[in-house]
Design an enzyme around this catalytic site. Structure first.
Site, mmCIF file in Angstrom:
data_model
loop_
_atom_site.group_PDB
_atom_site.id
_atom_site.type_symbol
_atom_site.label_atom_id
_atom_site.label_comp_id
_atom_site.label_asym_id
_atom_site.label_seq_id
_atom_site.Cartn_x
_atom_site.Cartn_y
_atom_site.Cartn_z
ATOM 1 C CG HIS A 14 83.588 74.029 50.268
ATOM 2 N ND1 HIS A 14 84.409 73.885 51.366
ATOM 3 C CD2 HIS A 14 83.542 72.808 49.685
ATOM 4 C CE1 HIS A 14 84.834 72.632 51.429
ATOM 5 N NE2 HIS A 14 84.313 71.951 50.422
ATOM 6 C CG HIS A 16 84.119 68.958 46.344
ATOM 7 N ND1 HIS A 16 85.448 68.768 46.633
ATOM 8 C CD2 HIS A 16 83.534 69.334 47.507
ATOM 9 C CE1 HIS A 16 85.660 68.989 47.922
ATOM 10 N NE2 HIS A 16 84.513 69.340 48.481
ATOM 11 C CE LYS A 99 89.364 72.419 52.367
ATOM 12 N NZ LYS A 99 88.226 71.898 51.631
ATOM 13 C CG HIS A 136 88.134 68.721 55.972
ATOM 14 N ND1 HIS A 136 87.054 68.315 55.222
ATOM 15 C CD2 HIS A 136 88.109 67.964 57.094
ATOM 16 C CE1 HIS A 136 86.403 67.350 55.866
ATOM 17 N NE2 HIS A 136 87.038 67.124 57.014
ATOM 18 C CG HIS A 174 82.989 71.487 55.210
ATOM 19 N ND1 HIS A 174 83.836 71.303 56.270
ATOM 20 C CD2 HIS A 174 83.563 70.823 54.178
ATOM 21 C CE1 HIS A 174 84.866 70.566 55.885
ATOM 22 N NE2 HIS A 174 84.722 70.270 54.616
ATOM 23 C CG ASP A 247 81.471 70.060 51.243
ATOM 24 O OD1 ASP A 247 82.287 69.835 50.320
ATOM 25 O OD2 ASP A 247 81.397 69.357 52.274
HETATM 26 N N1 LIG Z 1 82.381 66.848 52.123
HETATM 27 C C1 LIG Z 1 82.509 65.593 51.773
HETATM 28 O O1 LIG Z 1 81.915 64.718 52.414
HETATM 29 N N2 LIG Z 1 83.278 65.207 50.722
HETATM 30 C C2 LIG Z 1 84.118 66.040 49.916
HETATM 31 C C3 LIG Z 1 85.403 66.380 50.587
HETATM 32 C C4 LIG Z 1 85.288 67.424 51.680
HETATM 33 O O2 LIG Z 1 84.856 68.553 51.435
HETATM 34 O O3 LIG Z 1 85.661 67.148 52.829
HETATM 35 C C5 LIG Z 1 84.406 65.325 48.588
HETATM 36 O O4 LIG Z 1 85.307 65.754 47.860
HETATM 37 O O5 LIG Z 1 83.692 64.356 48.289
HETATM 38 ZN ZN LIG Z 2 84.250 69.948 50.335
HETATM 39 ZN ZN LIG Z 3 86.074 69.033 53.603
#
Ligand SMILES: NC(=O)N[C@@H](CC(=O)O)C(=O)O
Ligand SMILES: [Zn+2]
Ligand SMILES: [Zn+2]
Length: 344
Positions: A14, A16, A99, A136, A174, A247
């Site tokens: 996971h 970003h 997702k 999520h 998460h 995450d």
């Molecule tokens: N986890 C977070 O607080 N933020 C994530 C989005 C997500 O995974 O929910 C993001 O893309 O910034």
């Molecule tokens: Zn995330």
């Molecule tokens: Zn998320």
């Protein structure tokens, strides 16, 4: 006392990475830690077609430093209108998952799902094609307390979804609560969860220690200590239903240190150091390899990595700030001492 640990090369299920210059700043960090990462599709605009996912994968690969091998695994962003026909194209393009963001639940979720029933035809196509559903898991109902949104999501949405699609592989992303850990532990082999390093290391006090600390704000928000302990127990239990997903969610520091601060913690630079600290504190370093390197690929039906990663117990100071495109990025624990370090 163990001061060195060698494990099979791990994966991040996971992650970003954002896009453009910001992405180019963070891809090398993940590539130094992980062989593969499941890349989240919540760009602006979101990644909703197989062609967009393939193009995004190429942009990520172009940012991998020479000499490192790093495989981005791609996901599509589920909307009320994602056509079932796109699933076959996605599979062809090597996309492995879709997702589900409830609309409004988190960063860049405006285009997310307003009513899960609207996506049922697409979920059926995914179940047939063997694509995973990543969730999520928080309700967006403003009447529900922010600390209860995950537990309520399980009752209102996950249990019905599980019943209606028994063969669909679902990852509850998460997880942050005892309720989610118990739900996944007791579910059948089609259900799993990722757990972040920060939810293993911190409870909600971290957000408010001596003042408000925006770099500890993420979604789902950190919970009370009882929940953190339940997550540590799940992650270190050896159960194949739990695996590593950082995450890691980078935002420019100015947008986190803001009146309306963004949700997301940046952990990719020191992901394995943070997980090692959490497992070490629990006296469970022997369980880290299964969690970080085996359970994820096994659940996704992918081969385990070859090669190894070595961690050493050696205190070092993490820089407070990193370049992030034109902006600055403040890693979680920046300016503080970490106990573990990747071996050179
Ligand atoms: N986890 C977070 O607080 N933020 C994530 C989005 C997500 O995974 O929910 C993001 O893309 O910034
Ligand atoms: Zn995330
Ligand atoms: Zn998320």
């Amino acid at each position: 006392m163990t001061d060195q640990l060698t494990i099979t090369r791990p994966d991040d299920w996971h992650l970003h990475l954002r896009d453009g210059a910001a992405m180019a700043s963070v891809v090398p960090h993940s590539a130094a830690q992980f062989a593969r990462a499941l890349v989240m599709p919540n760009l602006k605009p979101p990644v909703t077609t197989a062609a967009q996912a393939a193009a995004y994968r190429d942009r990520i690969l172009a940012a991998v430093p020479p000499g490192l091998s790093f495989q981005p695994l791609m996901s599509l962003y589920l909307t009320d209108m994602l056509p079932p026909e796109e699933i076959a194209r996605a599979r062809e393009a090597g996309v492995v998952a879709v997702k589900l963001y409830p609309a409004g639940a988190t960063t860049n979720s405006d285009a997310g799902v307003t009513d899960i029933r609207k996506t049922y035809k697409t979920l059926e196509a995914m179940q047939r094609a063997g694509l995973l559903l990543l969730v999520h898991g928080e309700v967006v109902d403003p009447a529900v307390d922010v600390f209860d949104r995950e537990a309520v999501f399980i009752d209102r949405h996950l249990i019905p979804l599980r019943r209606d699609f028994p063969e669909l592989k679902i990852v509850v992303e998460h997880i942050t609560t005892r309720e989610a850990a118990q739900y996944v532990r007791d579910a059948d082999a089609h259900t799993a969860a990722t757990i972040t390093a920060h939810h293993l290391l911190y409870n909600r006090n971290a957000i408010f220690t001596g003042g408000i600390r925006p770099h500890y704000y993420c979604l789902p928000v950190l919970k009370r200590e009882t929940h953190r302990l339940a997550l540590v127990e799940a992650a270190t239990s050896g159960s194949a239903s739990f695996f590593l997903g950082t995450d890691s969610a980078p935002h420019p520091a100015v947008l986190k240190e803001h009146a309306l601060g963004c949700a997301g913690c940046y952990t990719a630079l020191t992901a394995m150091e943070l997980y090692a600290e959490a497992f070490d504190s629990a006296g469970a370093l022997d369980k880290l390899e299964g969690f970080a390197s085996f359970h994820g690929p096994d659940f996704y039906g992918l081969p385990r990595n070859t090669g190894t990663l070595t961690l050493e117990k050696q205190a070092w100071l993490l820089p407070e700030s990193l370049p992030f495109g034109e902006a600055q990025l403040k890693p979680l624990r920046g300016g503080e001492t970490l106990q573990w370090r990747l071996a050179a």
